[in-house]
Scaffold this motif. Structure first.
Motif, mmCIF file in Angstrom:
data_model
loop_
_atom_site.group_PDB
_atom_site.id
_atom_site.type_symbol
_atom_site.label_atom_id
_atom_site.label_comp_id
_atom_site.label_asym_id
_atom_site.label_seq_id
_atom_site.Cartn_x
_atom_site.Cartn_y
_atom_site.Cartn_z
ATOM 1 N N ASP A 354 0.862 -1.191 0.000
ATOM 2 C CA ASP A 354 0.000 0.000 0.000
ATOM 3 C C ASP A 354 0.899 1.241 0.000
ATOM 4 O O ASP A 354 1.390 1.673 1.052
ATOM 5 N N LEU A 355 1.127 1.837 -1.175
ATOM 6 C CA LEU A 355 2.025 2.981 -1.294
ATOM 7 C C LEU A 355 1.509 4.170 -0.492
ATOM 8 O O LEU A 355 2.306 4.879 0.152
ATOM 9 N N SER A 356 0.224 4.405 -0.498
ATOM 10 C CA SER A 356 -0.299 5.581 0.222
ATOM 11 C C SER A 356 -0.059 5.447 1.722
ATOM 12 O O SER A 356 0.262 6.429 2.404
ATOM 13 N N ALA A 357 -0.192 4.223 2.275
ATOM 14 C CA ALA A 357 0.064 4.014 3.707
ATOM 15 C C ALA A 357 1.539 4.232 4.027
ATOM 16 O O ALA A 357 1.884 4.839 5.051
ATOM 17 N N LEU A 358 2.414 3.767 3.146
ATOM 18 C CA LEU A 358 3.852 3.970 3.347
ATOM 19 C C LEU A 358 4.203 5.453 3.280
ATOM 20 O O LEU A 358 4.962 5.962 4.118
ATOM 21 N N ARG A 359 3.665 6.150 2.268
ATOM 22 C CA ARG A 359 3.947 7.585 2.133
ATOM 23 C C ARG A 359 3.483 8.352 3.367
ATOM 24 O O ARG A 359 4.197 9.197 3.907
ATOM 25 N N ARG A 360 2.263 8.040 3.792
ATOM 26 C CA ARG A 360 1.686 8.747 4.925
ATOM 27 C C ARG A 360 2.551 8.548 6.179
ATOM 28 O O ARG A 360 2.870 9.493 6.894
ATOM 29 N N ALA A 361 2.941 7.295 6.419
ATOM 30 C CA ALA A 361 3.710 6.979 7.626
ATOM 31 C C ALA A 361 5.081 7.651 7.601
ATOM 32 O O ALA A 361 5.513 8.246 8.593
ATOM 33 N N MET A 362 5.766 7.583 6.455
ATOM 34 C CA MET A 362 7.125 8.136 6.396
ATOM 35 C C MET A 362 7.128 9.656 6.386
ATOM 36 O O MET A 362 7.993 10.288 6.996
ATOM 37 N N GLN A 363 6.150 10.263 5.721
ATOM 38 C CA GLN A 363 6.107 11.722 5.693
ATOM 39 C C GLN A 363 5.701 12.298 7.043
ATOM 40 O O GLN A 363 6.165 13.365 7.444
ATOM 41 N N LEU A 364 4.880 11.561 7.771
ATOM 42 C CA LEU A 364 4.439 12.035 9.079
ATOM 43 C C LEU A 364 5.550 11.899 10.123
ATOM 44 O O LEU A 364 5.780 12.813 10.928
ATOM 45 N N HIS A 365 6.288 10.766 10.101
ATOM 46 C CA HIS A 365 7.240 10.463 11.167
ATOM 47 C C HIS A 365 8.692 10.717 10.771
ATOM 48 O O HIS A 365 9.584 10.614 11.614
ATOM 49 N N GLN A 366 8.939 11.022 9.503
ATOM 50 C CA GLN A 366 10.254 11.439 9.018
ATOM 51 C C GLN A 366 11.412 10.550 9.543
ATOM 52 O O GLN A 366 12.306 11.012 10.238
ATOM 53 N N PRO A 367 11.421 9.273 9.184
ATOM 54 C CA PRO A 367 12.510 8.406 9.642
ATOM 55 C C PRO A 367 13.830 8.746 8.954
ATOM 56 O O PRO A 367 13.866 9.213 7.815
ATOM 57 N N ASP A 368 14.918 8.525 9.674
ATOM 58 C CA ASP A 368 16.250 8.665 9.100
ATOM 59 C C ASP A 368 16.707 7.364 8.429
ATOM 60 O O ASP A 368 17.483 7.399 7.469
ATOM 61 N N LEU A 369 16.275 6.227 8.977
ATOM 62 C CA LEU A 369 16.660 4.924 8.435
ATOM 63 C C LEU A 369 15.418 4.056 8.274
ATOM 64 O O LEU A 369 14.487 4.121 9.095
ATOM 65 N N VAL A 370 15.434 3.244 7.222
ATOM 66 C CA VAL A 370 14.377 2.250 7.011
ATOM 67 C C VAL A 370 15.032 0.884 6.895
ATOM 68 O O VAL A 370 15.948 0.683 6.090
ATOM 69 N N PHE A 371 14.567 -0.064 7.716
ATOM 70 C CA PHE A 371 14.961 -1.462 7.597
ATOM 71 C C PHE A 371 13.754 -2.227 7.068
ATOM 72 O O PHE A 371 12.717 -2.326 7.739
ATOM 73 N N HIS A 372 13.906 -2.750 5.852
ATOM 74 C CA HIS A 372 12.775 -3.375 5.169
ATOM 75 C C HIS A 372 12.858 -4.892 5.367
ATOM 76 O O HIS A 372 13.548 -5.608 4.630
ATOM 77 N N ALA A 373 12.139 -5.380 6.395
ATOM 78 C CA ALA A 373 12.162 -6.811 6.724
ATOM 79 C C ALA A 373 10.878 -7.521 6.339
ATOM 80 O O ALA A 373 10.796 -8.742 6.471
ATOM 81 N N ALA A 374 9.886 -6.791 5.865
ATOM 82 C CA ALA A 374 8.613 -7.426 5.510
ATOM 83 C C ALA A 374 8.793 -8.309 4.274
ATOM 84 O O ALA A 374 9.286 -7.839 3.252
ATOM 85 N N ALA A 375 8.411 -9.564 4.387
ATOM 86 C CA ALA A 375 8.560 -10.488 3.250
ATOM 87 C C ALA A 375 7.780 -11.762 3.530
ATOM 88 O O ALA A 375 7.585 -12.148 4.688
ATOM 89 N N TYR A 376 7.353 -12.393 2.434
ATOM 90 C CA TYR A 376 6.896 -13.776 2.510
ATOM 91 C C TYR A 376 8.117 -14.646 2.213
ATOM 92 O O TYR A 376 8.789 -14.451 1.197
ATOM 93 N N LYS A 377 8.412 -15.618 3.071
ATOM 94 C CA LYS A 377 9.680 -16.328 2.939
ATOM 95 C C LYS A 377 9.567 -17.851 2.971
ATOM 96 O O LYS A 377 10.581 -18.541 2.863
ATOM 97 N N HIS A 378 8.368 -18.403 3.144
ATOM 98 C CA HIS A 378 8.234 -19.857 3.211
ATOM 99 C C HIS A 378 8.207 -20.430 1.798
ATOM 100 O O HIS A 378 7.246 -20.231 1.048
ATOM 101 N N VAL A 379 9.265 -21.138 1.422
ATOM 102 C CA VAL A 379 9.470 -21.538 0.023
ATOM 103 C C VAL A 379 8.304 -22.342 -0.538
ATOM 104 O O VAL A 379 7.725 -21.974 -1.575
ATOM 105 N N PRO A 380 7.896 -23.468 0.061
ATOM 106 C CA PRO A 380 6.806 -24.256 -0.562
ATOM 107 C C PRO A 380 5.491 -23.504 -0.650
ATOM 108 O O PRO A 380 4.756 -23.634 -1.632
#
Length: 620
Positions: A354-380
């Motif tokens: 959801d790009l709008s949710a990401l934009r809203r969150a980052m523009q409101l809270h102005q982070p200096d660093l982003v760690f992007h750990a969200a992922a689906y990772k279960h191979v089967p």
């Protein structure tokens, strides 16, 4: 008082057991010699009507018995655990030494030594030696019954390690119904001593003799500060005994307040696979994080939540927790609130698709660093029916998060990647490789933000990890399922992975991909066998069943593609991957078209188009 005195005498003799056994047996052989004369000559004649050389004969007999006894290993056996096989060995000693002594006396024509003495002495010697050993065992078992009689749970621990942790452990677990039957330690200065009334029986090599373990129902590893190699050695000895093995918390757990030394726990895979702890450049990481706002996507996941814990140690101004699962968000927020009560937390339910949710969150809270750990990772799970969702979450979600970071002026963006992105054979790996390529794209498009990725292998205890499954299967009585007898994987602990991610973030320039030193790969079947043994079972009780490779699964994982090279970094556990050249000019357009193409919901179509985007992807 009498039993305590007996215990102390045996404890003092134990470090010099073989010498003590030889001397005790010599006295018993001498006693049998005099007793034989008593039977042969009667009370009035037995002492005075002997040849003048009798003392030399009896010393020679004792020497022969001692030599035969030493040759057959009799002094090495513990009297506390004497059994039928020990009595049989004594019988062979008496038979052999008695015959040899008789032959020598007769050949020397020492005719004044009665023949009846030569014939009866081996029999009386055997009786003396056997009775002495059985008496010691009886006393030992009586004392043990006295010590354990008050406890009803039957848990009797042999503690491995007689240091400070061992002392604290004894005080703690005895109040919980455990009986500590002894300690083992390789330090000769501690052997023979008593700690809180419990004897230090000897070195750890005593674990190799089953007779030393008859008192114990469990082994407790109490060496939290031992080196990795020392712990591996002790665990190897312990697992070979067939007894269940538990441990006190590690030094890291104690230091961070996650447990107490008297709270024993099961052996975890990280104890078995132990690696040297990560040494961070704390100044560099602190200068990166201290006083800054940090945004973590997938903050409630196993990697994301540990990242948050590690970040919190360095004093950020706040952490923005961005997580799709309400329950996972609640859990990480509760954990961080308890550990770091003064750290401001922003808790956001949000989706990286959801790009709008990401934009809203980052523009409101102005982070200096982003760690992007969200992922689906279960191979089967991601291979067929969920393949399109894997592309949209892992690849498109990375694109959108990176775009929002660029628009909000984020200084650094770190993608958590995987070894499955190297020469991928499954959809999950291919989507993560495509995510790395997305990061490369944004590194050139948004020079104001440093974009980087960090690859590592399987993380012990993370969601979807094979280890929790193994432990659950063992608890149910088996079988333990492994896909293939030769399958191997790289492993690291969750804290280790999170710390190295922070270190990479402090080191990286834009567009770089870091590869973690994962050590040696491990055969999954060997890991399963070790966990079975450490639980106190055998493969006969809990068998291993090979179920066959799952769709998209490799026999082994790689950390770099064949055409890639690596360069050293200032940190010895991180290497810098030099990946292949720039993306084709139309690459991003093709990715966006694929992400919005309904036809790609068909797994076969998506795999074919994903191969066009990631040429090294070879579906199986």
């Amino acid at each position: 008082m009498f039993w305590t005195s007996i215990d102390r005498l045996l404890d003092h003799l134990r470090p010099r057991r073989q010498l003590a056994v030889m001397l005790a047996d010599a006295l018993l052989i001498l006693l049998a010699w005099h007793t034989t004369y008593l039977f042969r000559m009667g009370v009035e004649r037995w002492l005075y009507e002997r040849p003048a050389y009798d003392w030399a004969v009896v010393l020679g007999v004792i020497a022969v018995y001692s030599a035969v006894s030493w040759a057959l290993g009799v002094p090495r056996a513990s009297w506390r655990y004497v059994g039928f096989h020990d009595i049989t060995r004594l019988a062979w000693v008496c038979l052999g030494a008695g015959l040899a002594s008789a032959v020598v006396v007769l050949m020397a024509q020492l005719v004044e030594v009665p023949r009846a003495v030569l014939a009866l002495h081996p029999v009386l010697t055997l009786i003396n030696l056997a009775l002495a050993r059985m008496t010691v065992r009886m006393l030992s078992e009586s004392s043990r019954a006295r010590r354990t009689g008050a406890h009803t749970n039957g848990q009797r621990a042999l503690v491995l390690g007689a240091g400070a942790a061992g002392k604290l452990l004894i005080a703690g677990i005895q109040h919980r119904g455990w009986t500590v039957v002894g300690l083992l330690d390789d330090d000769p200065r501690k052997q023979g001593a008593r700690i809180a009334g419990v004897p230090v029986l000897g070195g750890l090599d005593l674990l190799t003799d089953a007779r030393n373990l008859e008192d114990a129902t469990h082994l407790v590893l109490a060496m939290p500060s031992a080196s990795v190699e020392q712990r591996k050695r002790v665990l190897a000895l312990a697992s070979a005994t067939g007894l269940p093995v538990v441990t006190v918390p590690s030094a890291d757990e104690l230091r961070e307040g996650r447990s107490r030394v008297d709270r024993v726990r099961d052996i975890e895979p990280e104890d078995v696979l132990g690696r040297e702890p990560v040494k961070l450049d704390e100044n560099a990481v602190s200068s990166l994080i201290s006083g800054r706002a940090v945004f973590v996507t997938g903050a409630g996941g196993s990697i994301g939540s540990e990242l948050c814990r590690q970040i919190a140690r360095f004093g950020p101004s706040r952490i923005i927790l961005f997580e799709l699962s309400e329950f996972a968000l609640y859990q990480v927020e509760q954990d961080l609130g308890e550990r770091f009560p003064h750290l401001p937390l922003v808790r956001l339910v949000g989706d990286v698709k959801d790009l709008s949710a990401l934009r809203r969150a980052m523009q409101l809270h102005q982070p200096d660093l982003v760690f992007h750990a969200a992922a689906y990772k279960h191979v089967p799970l991601m291979e067929d029916d969920n393949a399109w969702m894997a592309l949209r979450n892992n690849t498109l979600g990375t694109y959108l998060a990176a775009q929002a970071a660029a628009e909000s002026g984020v200084k650094r963006f770190v993608l958590i990647s995987t070894d499955k992105a190297v020469n991928p054979t499954n959809v999950m790996g291919a989507t993560k490789r495509a995510a790395e390529m997305v990061v490369s794209h944004w590194a050139t498009k948004a020079p104001g933000t440093r974009y980087m990725a960090v690859r590592f292998g399987n993380v012990l205890g993370s969601s979807g990890s094979v280890i929790p499954k193994f432990k659950e299967q063992i608890a149910k009585g088996g079988p333990v399922t492994v896909t293939h007898p030769e399958i191997t994987r790289y492993f690291m602990t969750i804290p280790e992975a999170a710390q190295l991610v922070l270190q990479a973030a402090a080191l990286a320039e834009s567009g770089q991909v870091f590869v973690m030193d994962m050590g040696q790969s491990v055969k999954i079947a060997d890991l399963a066998r070790e966990l079975i043994r450490l639980s106190g079972h055998t493969e006969a009780e809990i068998p291993i069943v090979f179920s066959g490779l799952r769709p998209g699964e490799k026999l082994y994982e790689e950390l770099l593609a064949d055409a890639d090279t690596t360069l050293p970094t200032p940190h010895p556990r991180l290497r810098l991957a030099q990946l292949r050249g720039e993306l084709p000019a139309d690459w991003m357009a093709r990715l966006m078209a694929l992400a919005s193409d309904d036809a790609a919901a068909t797994p076969s179509v998506l795999r074919a188009r994903l191969h066009d985007l990631v040429p090294e992807y070879a579906p199986r």
